[in-house]
Enzyme design. Structure first.
Site, PDB file in Angstrom:
ATOM      1  N   ASP A  38       0.993  -1.320  -0.088  1.00  0.00           N
ATOM      2  CA  ASP A  38      -0.252   0.024   0.025  1.00  0.00           C
ATOM      3  C   ASP A  38       0.844   1.228  -0.119  1.00  0.00           C
ATOM      4  O   ASP A  38       2.008   1.148   0.285  1.00  0.00           O
ATOM      5  CB  ASP A  38      -0.682   0.133   1.240  1.00  0.00           C
ATOM      6  CG  ASP A  38      -1.808  -0.795   1.525  1.00  0.00           C
ATOM      7  OD1 ASP A  38      -2.519  -1.106   2.615  1.00  0.00           O
ATOM      8  OD2 ASP A  38      -2.217  -1.671   0.244  1.00  0.00           O
ATOM      9  N   LYS A  60      -4.306   2.751  -2.583  1.00  0.00           N
ATOM     10  CA  LYS A  60      -5.204   3.080  -1.425  1.00  0.00           C
ATOM     11  C   LYS A  60      -4.858   4.141  -0.533  1.00  0.00           C
ATOM     12  O   LYS A  60      -4.726   4.135   0.473  1.00  0.00           O
ATOM     13  CB  LYS A  60      -4.993   1.667  -0.631  1.00  0.00           C
ATOM     14  CG  LYS A  60      -5.856   0.714  -0.970  1.00  0.00           C
ATOM     15  CD  LYS A  60      -6.091  -0.664   0.286  1.00  0.00           C
ATOM     16  CE  LYS A  60      -7.409  -0.977   0.388  1.00  0.00           C
ATOM     17  NZ  LYS A  60      -7.905  -1.237   1.529  1.00  0.00           N
ATOM     18  N   MET A 175      -8.546   8.091   9.656  1.00  0.00           N
ATOM     19  CA  MET A 175      -9.157   8.555   8.435  1.00  0.00           C
ATOM     20  C   MET A 175     -10.108   9.747   8.814  1.00  0.00           C
ATOM     21  O   MET A 175     -11.160   9.778   8.331  1.00  0.00           O
ATOM     22  CB  MET A 175     -10.088   7.442   7.751  1.00  0.00           C
ATOM     23  CG  MET A 175      -9.108   6.165   7.695  1.00  0.00           C
ATOM     24  SD  MET A 175     -10.070   4.748   7.224  1.00  0.00           S
ATOM     25  CE  MET A 175     -10.513   4.034   8.752  1.00  0.00           C
TER      26      MET A 175
END
Ligand code: SAH
Length: 509
Positions: A38, A60, A175
């Protein structure tokens, strides 16, 4: 025939600092036929992969998926199905908001063997590097990891804001940068005090780490002002207050400085480590490559005739390395030097000699040819035979002066230096963007070669804003004569000396 089955290792790559991978994780990378990684996995970790390993980037980054999750799942099944050992490298820990659980379900359904290697999650590591302990006996005994990614428009939330706001001491949101406003509003609406401390840690544990602190009431404005971007973690709780005393990573002297290293790759690692440990982001742009001479004849002959020499003088680590390579190639060892005095130009060269069991008879005070000459002032060298194995293009002051003192000097080419041009494109792009804080030169030849890499018509603009640092006065003189404005010259003409001078320079900013 039964199909050969591979295996998938789901490995936590850690939060960004490549040193934070586990030993087991590193082993999995070393042994993989295929590494699927990633954007949050530290790129340095790919260096552990074998030369034959296939490295597949699957992106990603919030929204920009190079390969969809379904695509990743299919890839893992396909590669393992072909019999490959696949290491699936995921940022942080694979089972903490990493969709590792989903990947494992797919593997189970496909009947593919797997193992999970936990990683250091960013939720723990980024606050630690920001000086925020997630729990503290006197402050809180509970902590929760929460996704901050939930769509604020969603009618019923999966997140129990009431419990979070009233029942947990420390909250860590993943996030959540884009939803910061929503998160802080929910917490306050559900009863948390608006003056509750909050921190955002951006690119935690990497040289780009930045931390902003405030309160539930003020943090939105602070973050907007600072222009924070993902990846970042949001930490809410009284433990954030400990940061003022406990911060350490961001107070290191070279934090975030982008420094170009121009010395030969083989020799750069010590310098690179010193700079990185102090927080710098290093760009290796080796301008020199060290290579064997066109013929070994001269060196081999000198080695055969070693007992004839009174002195053997080494002026570089490379000289020592190549000398011993040929000595060993002749089926001999350090005892061949028992009747010869040995001198080195500086501590690194002397240390390299110690690696081969040879202690120097002289190490000059200062690390340049002139000082070697001075060190010989008190020693009767007239009529003595001196062997000087070194680079083809080395300065002539040492042989000239020793000859003037009556010595019989024999210079031998033990290696040659060649111009190298790795990483030039990246380096030029960074210079053009004004991203480079400092260029370092560790010899006159690094200066000359580096200058050749820059387009002459852009030279002035490219180097205008960059600090130029040199290992000593001779290199600095060469740099000045090639049009560089030298800002830093080491006081001790060694790599640690240059490092110390850089720290002094940037701490004074
Ligand atoms: N499995 C990962 C998390 C993946 S979700 C882990 O255990 O760390 C991606 C989110 O993790 C990012 O949006 C950010 O909130 C957080 N994150 C990952 N690496 C980070 C880092 N170095 N600094 C700050 N936040 C990070």
């Amino acid at each position: 025939m039964t199909e050969m089955r591979g295996k998938v290792y789901l490995v936590g790559a850690g939060p960004g600092d490549p040193g934070l991978i586990t030993l087991k994780g590193k082993e999995c990378i070393e042994q993989a036929d295929v590494v699927v990684y990633d954007y949050l996995a530290a790129p340095e970790l790919l260096g552990y992969a074998g030369e034959e390993a296939e490295l597949i980037y699957v992106g990603k980054k919030g929204g920009d998926h190079t390969l969809s999750q379904n695509g990743i799942n299919a890839l893992l099944v396909e590669k393992a199905g072909q019999g490959c050992v696949v290491t699936r490298l995921k940022g942080g820990d694979p089972f903490i908001f990493g969709r590792g659980g989903e990947e494992v379900e797919v593997l189970i359904d496909a009947g593919i063997a797997f193992e999970v290697v936990p990683g250091v999650t960013s939720a723990v590591a980024a606050p630690a590097y920001a000086g925020i302990p997630l729990t503290h006996r006197k402050i809180t005994s509970t902590v929760a990891f929460v996704t901050g990614h939930e769509d604020p428009q969603k009618e019923s939330s999966n997140i129990d804001w009431q419990s979070l706001a009233s029942g947990i001491g420390t909250l860590v949101f993943f996030m959540g940068v884009k939803n910061l406003d929503h998160i802080t509003t929910q917490l306050v609406q559900h009863g948390m005090a608006p003056d509750k401390p909050v921190a955002l840690v951006e690119w935690g544990t990497t040289p780009r780490q930045r931390t902003i602190t405030g309160t539930l009431g003020t943090i939105n404005a602070e973050v907007a002002k600072a222009g924070m971007e993902p990846p970042a973690l949001i930490v809410v709780g009284d433990v954030v207050g400990l940061r003022e005393r406990m911060k350490w990573f961001e107070t290191r002297p070279l934090l975030g400085k982008q420094i170009v290293i121009t010395r030969a790759r083989k020799q750069a690692s010590g310098f690179l480590k010193m700079l990185s440990d102090a927080g710098a982001e290093c760009l290796e742009c080796p301008t020199i490559e060290v290579a064997p001479p066109p013929s070994w004849d001269a060196l081999d002959k000198a080695i055969t005739g070693l007992p004839d020499y009174d002195w053997l003088i080494f002026t570089s680590v490379n000289g020592v390395t190549f000398f011993f390579e040929r000595l060993f190639a002749a089926d001999r060892d350090s005892r061949a030097l028992q009747h010869t005095h040995v001198a080195a130009i500086g501590p690194a060269t002397a240390q390299r000699l110690m690696d081969f069991g040879i202690r120097c008879d002289i190490i000059p005070e200062n690390y340049r040819a002139e000082s070697v000459v001075a060190a010989f002032e008190g020693i009767p060298v007239a009529g003595k035979k001196i062997l000087l194995p070194r680079a083809k293009e080395a300065r002539s002051i040492l042989p000239d002066e020793l000859t003037r003192m009556g010595a019989l000097v024999e210079e031998i080419t033990a290696y040659v230096t060649k111009i190298a041009d790795h990483n030039v494109e990246t380096m030029l792009a960074c210079l053009e963007n004004g991203d480079i804080d400092c260029l370092t030169f560790t010899s006159s030849s690094t200066v000359r070669n580096f200058k050749r890499l820059l387009p002459p018509d852009k030279f002035e603009t490219l180097i205008k804003k960059t600090t130029v640092a040199c290992i000593g006065p001779i290199t600095a003189e060469t740099a000045e004569s090639h049009g560089f404005d030298v800002d830093v010259v080491a006081r001790e003409y060694t790599i640690p000396g240059l490092y110390a001078a850089l720290v002094d320079h940037f701490s004074a900013d």
